[in-house]
Motif scaffolding. Structure first.
Motif, PDB file in Angstrom:
ATOM      1  N   THR A   4       0.830  -1.197   0.000  1.00 40.12           N
ATOM      2  CA  THR A   4       0.000   0.000   0.000  1.00 40.12           C
ATOM      3  C   THR A   4       0.862   1.242   0.000  1.00 40.12           C
ATOM      4  OG1 THR A   4      -0.038  -0.003   2.387  1.00 40.12           O
ATOM      5  CG2 THR A   4      -1.797  -1.176   1.271  1.00 40.12           C
ATOM      6  N   LYS A   5       0.209   2.337  -0.302  1.00 39.63           N
ATOM      7  CA  LYS A   5       0.910   3.613  -0.337  1.00 39.63           C
ATOM      8  C   LYS A   5       1.414   3.978   1.051  1.00 39.63           C
ATOM      9  CE  LYS A   5       0.094   8.264  -1.854  1.00 39.63           C
ATOM     10  NZ  LYS A   5      -0.968   9.230  -1.722  1.00 39.63           N
ATOM     11  N   SER A   6       0.603   3.672   2.034  1.00 35.63           N
ATOM     12  CA  SER A   6       1.022   3.995   3.390  1.00 35.63           C
ATOM     13  C   SER A   6       2.275   3.225   3.771  1.00 35.63           C
ATOM     14  CB  SER A   6      -0.107   3.684   4.373  1.00 35.63           C
ATOM     15  OG  SER A   6      -0.409   2.312   4.325  1.00 35.63           O
TER      16      SER A   6
ATOM     17  N   ASN B 462       0.027   5.131  -6.528  1.00 31.79           N
ATOM     18  CA  ASN B 462      -1.408   5.264  -6.642  1.00 31.79           C
ATOM     19  C   ASN B 462      -2.000   4.352  -7.682  1.00 31.79           C
ATOM     20  OD1 ASN B 462      -1.919   7.130  -4.696  1.00 31.79           O
ATOM     21  ND2 ASN B 462      -1.372   8.858  -5.977  1.00 31.79           N
ATOM     22  N   GLN B 468      -7.174  -7.004  -7.274  1.00 32.73           N
ATOM     23  CA  GLN B 468      -7.796  -6.373  -6.121  1.00 32.73           C
ATOM     24  C   GLN B 468      -8.397  -7.403  -5.189  1.00 32.73           C
ATOM     25  OE1 GLN B 468      -9.924  -2.964  -6.130  1.00 32.73           O
ATOM     26  NE2 GLN B 468      -8.383  -1.813  -7.217  1.00 32.73           N
ATOM     27  N   ASN B 471      -5.880  -8.613  -3.021  1.00 34.63           N
ATOM     28  CA  ASN B 471      -5.505  -7.657  -2.001  1.00 34.63           C
ATOM     29  C   ASN B 471      -6.469  -7.678  -0.847  1.00 34.63           C
ATOM     30  OD1 ASN B 471      -3.140  -6.539  -2.894  1.00 34.63           O
ATOM     31  ND2 ASN B 471      -4.179  -5.238  -4.350  1.00 34.63           N
ATOM     32  N   PHE B 477      -2.136  -5.344   3.431  1.00 36.32           N
ATOM     33  CA  PHE B 477      -1.813  -4.745   2.158  1.00 36.32           C
ATOM     34  C   PHE B 477      -3.036  -4.470   1.333  1.00 36.32           C
ATOM     35  CE2 PHE B 477       2.397  -4.285   2.639  1.00 36.32           C
ATOM     36  CZ  PHE B 477       3.134  -5.430   2.783  1.00 36.32           C
ATOM     37  N   ILE B 479      -5.670  -2.410  -0.595  1.00 41.52           N
ATOM     38  CA  ILE B 479      -5.507  -1.082  -1.195  1.00 41.52           C
ATOM     39  C   ILE B 479      -6.855  -0.413  -1.322  1.00 41.52           C
ATOM     40  CG2 ILE B 479      -4.899   0.132  -3.283  1.00 41.52           C
ATOM     41  CD1 ILE B 479      -2.505  -1.488  -3.530  1.00 41.52           C
TER      42      ILE B 479
END
Lengths: 201, 479
Positions: A4-6, B462, B468, B471, B477, B479
């Protein structure tokens, strides 16, 4: 599958902070020292950015085995350090009996092999030993998964691979940033010269 | 819903045994009013016909192999006539097909019915099964009525009728069905022996005192089966509702049962919440082909499994199968993660690839840290700048950086970066050679260069993930 971006942000923040904390500088440290300091910072940053997983705990525990790193880790992680190095009860008991388990497994397998010897080598046994060997190798690679079974091991490996990939990507980008800034800092060069030097890299 | 299946199983089995010279007509007569009496579940009615169903994935192709056209035909329309048409076809189905994964047969429109092997008993069984399946839709009181009706209608000797009733009652009271039980039912179906049924019942009765968790598991499994089958049928929401309703009615029925233990009612109430929870969960997960979800198993703490056709119904083998499926699911994710592993099959080779990949990544980290150490002269100077950039990225605002000499150039840079993905990509790929691109601003603005790179990092971060749904499964993780 991506981090993730975080995670990326936390990683970069911790990495840079760690580098500065360990006072990485050209003057006082050799290349090797700097490299190990950066690597340590990167690993700690990855573990702290990820949060609480088996492999993060294992990694931090492994890193804090050396006293010199421990203070550094404590600086970086702060309160998280105590939390992350706290032994999780699930995996605490099992390492104690691992030796015994291994010995018994060895005895059992020997017994099995002795029994099966007249029938010849079974493919299933062979496959199982191959998988076991690889599982052990994987356990050596991924920190903190010694006591896990097949499924959890794969789970942790999956997580670890994602984090590693993100770590590599971020460090690469950081590297290019540094190089570009270094390139840019040579503002005295004319543009074509800079172009040439950049292309030559 | 497994309970429902069991009812169907038990009833059909008992009926099959009891109606040797069965009054098929009586059954059918009873059947049709029951069919008409179940308007709220038209879709389920069609699928109620085969209450004993294997998982759609497994049994449908198998059924097709044997009875190609008839399944669709049967499942299309609701009604006794349809059932009649299909019974002859069903009778030709080979014996011994165990019930597949724990899918709720009620919802399936396509899957075939697995019936006991005895050919002449099929029509009676079918009708009986449908009736039994109707029970779940009706209230608990009516269930008892049905029981009595069944008793009265069957021509069988009183012994066998009572056995049927006893079976169903045992089914009801025994809220907890172990995997063995569920599994042993299809096994019992595979054989016509009465003695087998007795042993089945004995085993079942021995497990009456099982814990509540099993019941929740049971319902969860059934629920899951509902969802799976509904996914197959393509109608998730109505069948989910139907499954919910049916589940609750089952639980109501269970509550009404006389022989219920005290824990049962609490189980049922828990079941309600569990099933609702499970329905929500399940509806969000599609394509759980095996009928078991890893996360669900993790939530429940264990898994309710039904033996697949042609597989051992031993509890150990079932547990192993669940374990293997979980592991294979993880291997699938890892396959997607590790590059070049899509074609690799087999655990050992896959593990090999994973090991190699992890080793290469670790080596890469070392190498990059070495390179960073070599670049380091800039680190002291630009460390703060980079930190500021990172902070800026986290805040998402490009102008929040203070103290940058080149900050003024940033607004110039920003609009050029925004429009094009391709630009970004080329920036990434051709970073060493892109000096030409930045020609105009190269001379004065070194930081914008960096900022642009950092912004690319931002944009790249981004980018939507490739998978997905995968994820979603990863805790940290997502998103």
């Amino acid at each position: 599958m991506q981090a993730t971006k975080s995670f990326e942000q936390a990683f970069l923040k911790h990495l840079l902070r760690g580098c500065r904390l360990s006072a990485v500088s050209y003057k006082s440290m050799s290349l090797q020292e700097r490299k190990s300091a950066i690597k340590l910072s990167a690993d700690v940053a990855m573990a702290s950015a990820r949060g609480g997983r088996k492999w993060t705990r294992g990694l931090i525990t492994k890193l804090s085995k050396e006293d010199e790193h421990r203070s550094f880790l404590q600086l970086i992680l702060g309160t998280e350090y105590g939390r992350l190095t706290k032994p999780c009860h699930g995996s605490w008991k099992i390492p104690r009996s691992k030796k015994i388990v291994r010995r018994s497994l060895r005895v059992c397998s020997r017994r099995k092999n002795n029994l099966r010897a007249p029938h010849g080598v079974k493919s299933s046994v062979l496959a199982r030993t191959l998988v076991e060997k690889r599982t052990h190798a994987l356990k050596r690679l991924v920190p903190g998964v010694e006591s896990l079974d097949g499924y959890s091991l794969l789970d942790e490996t999956l997580d670890y691979v994602i984090s590693l990939r993100a770590q590599v990507d971020l460090m690469q980008k950081l590297l290019t940033t540094f190089e570009a800034s270094k390139l840019g800092a040579l503002s005295k060069c004319t543009l074509p010269e800079r172009k040439a030097s950049f292309v030559g890299k | 819903m497994n309970e429902n299946n069991k009812f169907g199983l038990e009833n059909s089995h008992g009926d099959h045994l009891s109606n040797h010279s069965s009054g098929v007509s009586a059954d059918w007569q009873f059947n049709t009013p029951a069919v008409s009496a179940a308007p709220p579940h038209p879709s389920t009615a069609a699928s109620l016909v085969p209450p004993l169903t294997s998982s759609p994935f497994l049994s449908a192709p198998m059924a097709e192999a044997f009875v190609p056209g008839l399944w669709n035909h049967r499942t299309m329309s609701v009604g006794g006539s349809n059932i009649q048409n299909s019974t002859s076809a069903i009778s030709s189905i080979p014996i011994g097909r165990s019930i597949a994964m724990s899918s709720e047969g009620m919802l399936l429109s396509a899957p075939p019915v697995i019936f006991p092997p005895s050919v002449p008993h099929f029509p009676a069984d079918l009708g009986f099964i449908e009736r039994a399946a109707r029970f779940s839709c009706l209230s608990g009181g009516s269930f008892m009525d049905m029981n009595l009706l069944r008793q009265s209608q069957s021509v069988a000797p009183a012994r066998k009728a009572s056995k049927v009733v006893m079976e169903t009652q045992v089914q009801n009271t025994e809220l907890s069905m172990t995997r063995d039980k569920v599994v042993s039912l299809p096994a019992a179906y595979g054989s016509i022996d009465q003695s087998q049924m007795d042993t089945q019942r004995d085993r079942r009765s021995s497990h009456i005192s099982n814990s509540e968790s099993q019941e929740t598991n049971f319902s969860e499994g059934g629920q899951e089966g509902n969802i799976d089958s509904s996914d197959v049928a393509g109608n998730s929401s109505p069948s989910d509702l139907g499954a919910n309703k049916r589940k609750r009615t089952i639980q109501d029925m269970e509550k009404d049962q006389v022989q219920r233990g005290p824990q049962s009612s609490s189980d049922a109430t828990k079941d309600n919440t569990e099933t609702k929870h499970k329905v929500e969960q399940n509806s969000s997960k599609h394509g759980a082909k095996n009928g078991k979800d890893n996360s669900e198993a993790a939530k429940e703490g264990y898994v309710h499994v039904r033996a697949r056709r042609g597989q051992a119904t031993n509890s150990h083998s079932l547990a192993e199968r669940v374990r293997r499926e979980k592991i294979s699911e993880r291997m699938k994710y890892l396959q997607e993660l590790v590059p070049g592993c899509s074609k690799v099959t087999g655990k050992a080779v896959m593990l090999d690839e994973i090991i190699n990949y992890v080793q290469s990544l670790q080596r890469q980290v070392e190498f990059l840290s070495m390179k960073l150490a070599a670049v380091n002269p800039q680190l002291d100077l630009s460390g703060e700048r980079l930190l500021a950039k990172n902070l800026r990225r986290s805040h998402g605002s490009p102008l929040s950086i203070a103290g940058f000499s080149q900050e003024m150039s940033y607004p110039q840079v920003y609009p050029t970066v925004n429009p094009s993905d391709t630009y970004r990509r080329t920036m990434n790929t051709r970073l060493p050679t892109m000096s030409g691109y930045k020609e105009p601003s190269m001379q004065m603005h070194n930081n914008p260069w960096n900022e642009e790179i950092v912004m690319q990092m931002d944009y790249d971060a981004n980018h939507p993930p490739n998978a997905q749904e995968i994820n979603r499964k990863l805790d940290g993780f997502a998103i």
